[in-house]
Design an enzyme around this catalytic site. Structure first.
Site, short mmCIF file in Angstrom:
data_model
loop_
_atom_site.label_atom_id
_atom_site.label_comp_id
_atom_site.label_asym_id
_atom_site.label_seq_id
_atom_site.Cartn_x
_atom_site.Cartn_y
_atom_site.Cartn_z
N SER A 232 9.23 -34.05 -26.39
CA SER A 232 10.20 -33.05 -26.82
C SER A 232 11.57 -33.67 -26.95
CB SER A 232 10.27 -31.90 -25.79
OG SER A 232 10.95 -32.32 -24.62
N ASP A 233 12.39 -33.10 -27.85
CA ASP A 233 13.81 -33.36 -27.73
C ASP A 233 14.24 -32.73 -26.41
OD1 ASP A 233 16.42 -34.13 -28.21
OD2 ASP A 233 16.42 -33.44 -30.28
N TRP A 234 15.37 -33.17 -25.89
CA TRP A 234 15.77 -32.78 -24.56
C TRP A 234 16.12 -31.27 -24.54
CZ3 TRP A 234 14.00 -37.19 -25.09
CH2 TRP A 234 14.03 -38.21 -24.12
N ASN A 235 15.32 -30.49 -23.80
CA ASN A 235 15.47 -29.04 -23.68
C ASN A 235 14.98 -28.31 -24.92
OD1 ASN A 235 16.16 -26.64 -22.33
ND2 ASN A 235 18.18 -26.57 -23.28
N ALA A 236 13.96 -28.85 -25.57
CA ALA A 236 13.45 -28.22 -26.79
C ALA A 236 12.21 -27.37 -26.55
CB ALA A 236 13.15 -29.28 -27.85
#
Length: 734
Positions: A232-236
């Site tokens: 994931s992108d960070w916090n996605a």
């Protein structure tokens, strides 16, 4: 280890072990299962070099002096070289530096399409054209992964704006998805065998890209056969159960409550209550173990890498030189003759501005960065007086998260007798007076100079993650300043540093000379000087069209950009030059444009058909052999050695389906000695003639007449030849 051994290792892991492996245990690292000899997996940004080290549980730099690295040209700069060799070389350097810093996956390259000139992360991405993007991304990924480091191609997919990036839904047609926005991702999987892919924040078909079974399980895993790590992108990740039930492998975030990440304890609970089967976790862990095995993380036979290697700057200098684009040179003012210069005035904030530490997650702690001003001074030495005037005041914070411009900014004040520049806060109301003073000084200084060089453009307050630009024009009142300077010095050399297009309409007709650079890395200044003073001939080409005004851009004139919730991609496949050519909208500078100090003649076009390959292709859609071979000669008619990128476009002349006027389907760059000739060869498969058929859900090269166009830019075609396909050829999208 073979696959059976990896399965045996998987079978020894407990549920807690698996959970440990699939979520962040620090800002850039997963947890390790030490008793089973499974190490932690370490990530790092980004595309222009490994980032500085941060504390385990906070976004605070550790602050040591051992984490500076080589600063690579941005992905847009790399695409502007039109040179696969430079892409491979840059990727190899990035991978080697990442491994030298102890990283397992470097979060690069960024390959989303330049859809709007206002895109905040355009500088991190490559081009408006899917073919150019794919052809540069593939060797870049291959170079990274030669070093026992995984690439991480991002952001999959349709991450074409920063406005509301964590929530907007991309409303794009199936045809545009497969013709424009997915081909480069597909190529990095099928050709470069990337071991990493990052899911983007946004939504498609109303589902987030980090738990979309359509895009991850269906297209990426099943159709393309991707068996690497999807992170994931960070916090996605927004939903634990959805993420658990699709083949996303690692959940990274921006907070320090690691056990509460969606794929940490919440996922364990979902498994225990039956909402997610443990077999789904096995898929994730198997992907991770597979990549660890490929990177020799499990057998101890791994390359050690090396950062700040002495060989890197010279190679990065060549890339920087090849990335810079001579847009205009009407009176042949360039190159400047250094022997005739006794006083040079350099004007503009970007002349003395470093860019490595800005832009968001692409920022790095550079070992060094040579500015254009420093490069000019280094080249000219002590026999020429170089006077610098900023011309305008620029307050630069470098990212979208620490914006101090609303209240006050930092003003450099050279009042220390000991040399270091001292900073003080300057209030917002002072800026107008500063700009007036800077402008007056610049105009006065340039009157008696032998040469005046302006270095302006954008910076990382505008080319930046998490924020799109709001204005197509240059910031800081540069348009007005440039006009005033040109009124005094019509021979002023205008140069720009920017990661995205901008308007030039207010002054472009007044200037005879214009040189453009993307963020070109640690050797930017040396490359600038080498081009300005004729040590090297410019050879960069625009990877993105420069519209005259924002209203000319199809994302704005037809589609939507910068809106929240649902974003319409109504321009469909007519992105960039595909729109400008088809709808006859004249840009400021066309895709592929870039001048040289040399003059080139194209000749001797030869076309060879391969009828047996055409027959084989009709029988087997996956047999992508060359249907035609195209050859031509390019002569350098000048007294200097120079490089030329030949571009090959295909135009469907009698298509039953509306298609762009022409599309890039080949390019090649060669160095040609003075008064010498070089041979260029292109192999055209059925893909070169194809479009995406929304009824058959595959690519098709339909029977019909096509024109093969060869030139130096999309609006500078030198040679052409017509060919005919006698039957439709189907090409699988997988």
């Amino acid at each position: 280890m073979n696959k059976q051994a990896l399965i045996q290792l998987l079978n020894t892991l407990t549920l807690d072990d698996k959970i440990t492996m699939i979520h962040g245990a620090s800002m850039f690292q997963t947890g390790a299962v030490t008793e089973k000899n499974v190490p932690a997996f370490t990530f790092d940004d980004g595309p222009m070099g490994p980032r500085k080290e941060y504390q385990r549980d906070d976004w605070i730099p550790i602050g040591g002096n051992d984490d500076a690295t080589s600063y690579l040209p941005s992905n847009s700069a790399l695409a502007a070289t039109f040179n696969r060799k430079r892409a491979l070389e840059s990727g190899t350097i990035l991978g080697r530096e990442a491994r030298g810093r102890g990283k397992d996956m470097i979060l690069a390259p960024g390959i989303n399409i330049h859809r709007s000139p206002l895109g905040g992360r355009n500088f991190e991405y490559m081009s408006e054209d899917p073919y150019l993007t794919a052809e540069i991304a593939v060797p870049f990924v291959e170079g990274i992964q030669q070093n026992d480091v995984s690439a991480c191609v991002k952001h999959y997919a349709l991450n074409n704006q920063e406005t509301d990036r964590t929530g907007y839904n991309a409303d794009v047609s199936e045809r545009a998805l497969w013709e424009i926005y997915l081909p480069a991702f597909r190529a990095t999987v099928k050709k470069a065998h990337t071991m990493g892919m990052m899911g983007s924040y946004n939504r498609f078909h109303e589902e987030y890209l980090c738990h979309s079974q359509e895009m991850i399980d269906g297209i990426l895993r099943q159709e393309w056969g991707f068996d690497g790590i999807y992170v994931s992108d960070w916090n996605a990740i927004k939903d634990t159960v959805k993420a658990g039930n699709c083949e996303i492998d690692i959940d990274m975030n921006v907070t320090d409550d690691f056990d509460n990440y969606k794929m940490a304890q919440p996922l364990k609970k979902a498994v225990l209550n039956g909402r997610v089967q443990e077999a789904e976790l096995d898929k994730k862990v198997m992907h991770i173990l597979h990549v660890m095995n490929e990177l020799h993380m499990l057998d101890g036979k791994r390359q050690k890498g090396s950062y700040n290697d002495p060989s890197h700057p010279g190679k990065l200098l060549q890339t920087a030189e090849e990335s810079m684009i001579l847009l205009k040179n009407e009176k042949k003012l360039l190159p400047l003759n250094p022997e005739k210069l006794k006083k040079v005035v350099v004007i503009g904030d970007n002349a003395d501005r470093t860019h490595a530490a800005g832009g968001g997650s692409a920022e790095i702690k550079a070992l060094y960065e040579i500015t254009p001003l420093m490069g000019i001074k280094m080249f000219l030495g002590g026999n020429c007086e170089v006077v610098y005037e900023p011309g305008y005041y620029a307050c630069v914070t470098g990212n979208a998260w620490h914006d101090i411009t609303a209240q006050n900014c930092m003003l450099p004040v050279n009042d220390s007798i000991f040399g270091p520049r001292q900073d003080r806060l300057v209030k917002k109301e002072e800026i107008a007076a500063l700009n007036k003073s800077y402008e007056e000084r610049a105009i006065a200084a340039c009157k008696d100079a032998d040469a005046v060089i302006y270095v302006g453009g954008l910076n990382h307050d505008f080319d930046v993650e998490d924020r799109d630009r709001s204005d197509y024009h240059l910031p800081y009142g540069q348009d007005a300043l440039i006009k005033k300077l040109l009124a005094v010095r019509p021979d002023m050399i205008v140069t720009m540093v920017a990661g995205s297009p901008f308007s030039m309409t207010e002054w472009i007709d007044q200037t005879d000379t214009l040189l453009l650079s993307y963020y070109a890395g640690m050797e930017t200044g040396r490359a600038f000087a080498n081009l300005l003073f004729g040590e090297v001939s410019p050879s960069g080409k625009l990877p993105t069209t420069y519209p005259k005004e924002l209203s000319d851009s199809p994302a704005h004139s037809i589609g939507q950009f910068g809106t929240s919730t649902d974003v319409s991609y109504a321009e469909d496949v007519y992105v960039g030059y595909r729109y400008f050519d088809t709808y006859q909208v004249k840009p400021q500078f066309a895709f592929g444009h870039g001048l040289s100090y040399a003059a080139f003649t194209y000749s001797d076009l030869q076309l060879t058909a391969h009828p047996q390959e055409i027959t084989d292709q009709l029988q087997s859609p996956d047999a992508l052999s060359a249907l035609y071979t195209v050859k031509l000669a390019v002569s350098n008619d000048s007294d200097i050695t120079a490089k030329e990128s030949v571009q090959l476009y295909i135009a469907a002349k009698d298509s039953k389906v509306k298609r762009p006027v022409k599309e890039l389907r080949g390019f090649d760059k060669k160095e040609i000695a003075a008064h010498a000739k070089a041979a260029y060869t292109f192999a055209l498969t059925a893909e070169a003639f194809s479009y995406y058929d929304i009824e058959k859900h595959c690519y098709i090269a339909p029977a019909g007449t096509y024109e093969i166009l060869l030139g130096s830019a999309s609006d500078d075609i030198r040679l052409s030849r017509t060919v005919t396909l006698s039957a439709d050829i189907m090409i699988s999208r997988s």
